[in-house]
Design an enzyme around this catalytic site. Structure first.
Site, PDB file in Angstrom:
ATOM      1  CD  GLU A 104      -3.000  -1.158   2.214  1.00 25.75           C
ATOM      2  OE1 GLU A 104      -2.866  -0.360   3.165  1.00 25.75           O
ATOM      3  OE2 GLU A 104      -3.928  -1.991   2.164  1.00 25.75           O
ATOM      4  CD  GLU A 129      -3.853  -5.976   3.262  1.00 23.81           C
ATOM      5  OE1 GLU A 129      -4.763  -5.148   3.529  1.00 23.81           O
ATOM      6  OE2 GLU A 129      -2.669  -5.811   3.583  1.00 23.81           O
TER       7      GLU A 129
END
Length: 400
Positions: free
Chosen positions: A187, A328
């Site tokens: 991220e 995720e």
């Protein structure tokens, strides 16, 4: 994902280091010969359903990695065995390094921390599971000790540190076979939501290129290892669209790999719609076509949106031989607001997995170890009990 809220930070257990010191002896068990060849579709099929060991090896106390700092117990073989018994074939282990990386120019990673990472990897690897390890919290501005900051002015230092860190990680695991996959970062973005900006995206691309080159040059099975690459904040739109993502070249990979095959995967995360999956509120508790209360269902992010998003990854990458990993996904527990909410969490998990399979992608459920209100947990990490069998069943089930 960084899940630091509602976690109590505690000191790193000194006894953990004693356990870690013995981990280096496991290397010979984890050694394998030349990594066998595997096509993009085969590796995705072999990875099966995946699970994240979240909030453990990426946790930290005052800028130093500490797997118990956010209120969870030390990871054990018994926990990993329970996860495998539930049907998961892949475990993603988010890892932070932070202040356990020493000063330049060598940027030496603490040997005790590397040994502990290896020990946890071996809990899964030695059971025949696929394992993903990454550099997780080092790019979050909100984390003490973070340094992999794409809009920092210190890019020369950052890139040198990043290269040295992955050189050491790669060397530690160079004899592990294709069941171990490296993920370059997690991220990574400026921390400001909205369209990607420059030069930050170019720096992210540069990190990815450095990662691929560094891993390959360490030799052993790293010359053929599958490597997982994210775009801006692992966002599907910002990775598949014309926002600046660049696939790294792979010029140092093993010449034994046919030119038509790839060894690079693309990492994306999926948490849409966030008002259902992640917002700490009881306003939106239902999802999908089976929802019974329109007022409790988000106005967007339903099955058609999910399908369209994962089709983008298929069109952009899978069709060109690059596997996609939804590293995720998941949704938080809102059953305290709506007793039926966990049914919709299961529907959501099944839909993500089924749609990913449709488009040739692997999936790894985000478990942050928290159960009860707003938790993502599927297991109790103290007792090893399954806490949401209905969600696990949904993940493991075939098309409906």
């Amino acid at each position: 994902m960084a899940r630091t809220t509602r976690k109590t930070r505690v000191a790193f257990l000194a006894a953990l280091l004693a356990v870690a010191a013995s981990a280096s002896g496991l290397a010979t068990q984890a050694s394998a010969g030349t990594a066998p060849r595997s096509s993009a579709s085969q590796i995705v099929a072999d990875m099966g359903a995946g699970w994240n060991l979240g909030n453990q090896l990426e946790a930290n106390a005052n800028g130093y990695p500490s797997e118990t700092a956010w209120g969870l117990p030390t990871v054990t073989q018994a926990l990993i065995d329970k996860v495998k018994a539930a049907g998961f074939k892949t475990i993603r282990i988010p890892v932070s390094y932070l202040n356990d990386i020493g000063a330049g120019p060598n940027y030496t990673i603490s040997s005790s921390w590397l040994n502990r990472i290896q020990q946890v990897v071996d809990y899964a690897y030695n059971r025949g599971l696929y394992v993903l390890i990454n550099m997780h919290g080092d790019g979050y501005k909100s984390v003490t000790g973070s340094w992999l900051i794409c809009d920092s002015s210190a890019q020369t230092t950052i890139k040198a540190k990043y290269q040295k860190a992955w050189q050491q990680i790669s060397a530690k695991f160079q004899n592990y076979d294709q069941h171990l996959i490296f993920e370059s970062m997690n991220e990574e973005f400026t921390g400001q939501y909205g369209n990607p900006t420059q030069p930050c995206y170019s720096n992210i691309n540069s990190y990815n290129q450095t990662f691929v080159d560094t891993v390959r040059k360490t030799g052993g099975n790293n010359t053929a290892r599958w490597l997982l690459i994210p775009g801006w904040n692992t966002n599907i739109d910002y990775t598949t669209g014309n926002y600046g993502f660049a696939l790294p070249t792979d010029q140092y990979r093993s010449s034994s790999i046919p030119g038509s095959e790839k060894r690079i995967m693309i990492s994306v995360h999926y948490y849409d719609p966030w008002d259902f999956t992640g917002t700490d509120s009881g306003a939106i508790t239902q999802w999908g076509r089976a929802a019974t209360n329109p007022a409790k269902k988000s106005t967007w992010g339903q099955e058609d949106y999910l399908d369209a998003q994962l089709k983008k990854t298929y069109d952009k990458f899978v069709t060109k031989g690059y596997p996609v990993v939804v590293g995720e996904y998941g949704s938080i527990d809102k059953s305290s607001f709506d007793s039926s909410s966990n049914k919709y969490r299961a529907d959501y998990a099944h839909a993500v997995v089924a749609t990913a399979k449709k488009y040739g992608a692997a999936t790894v459920y985000w478990d942050n170890g928290a159960n009860g209100q707003y938790g993502f947990g599927l297991f109790d990490r103290k007792s090893y009990a399954v806490t949401h069998q209905e969600i696990i069943n949904a993940i493991m089930s075939g098309p409906r």
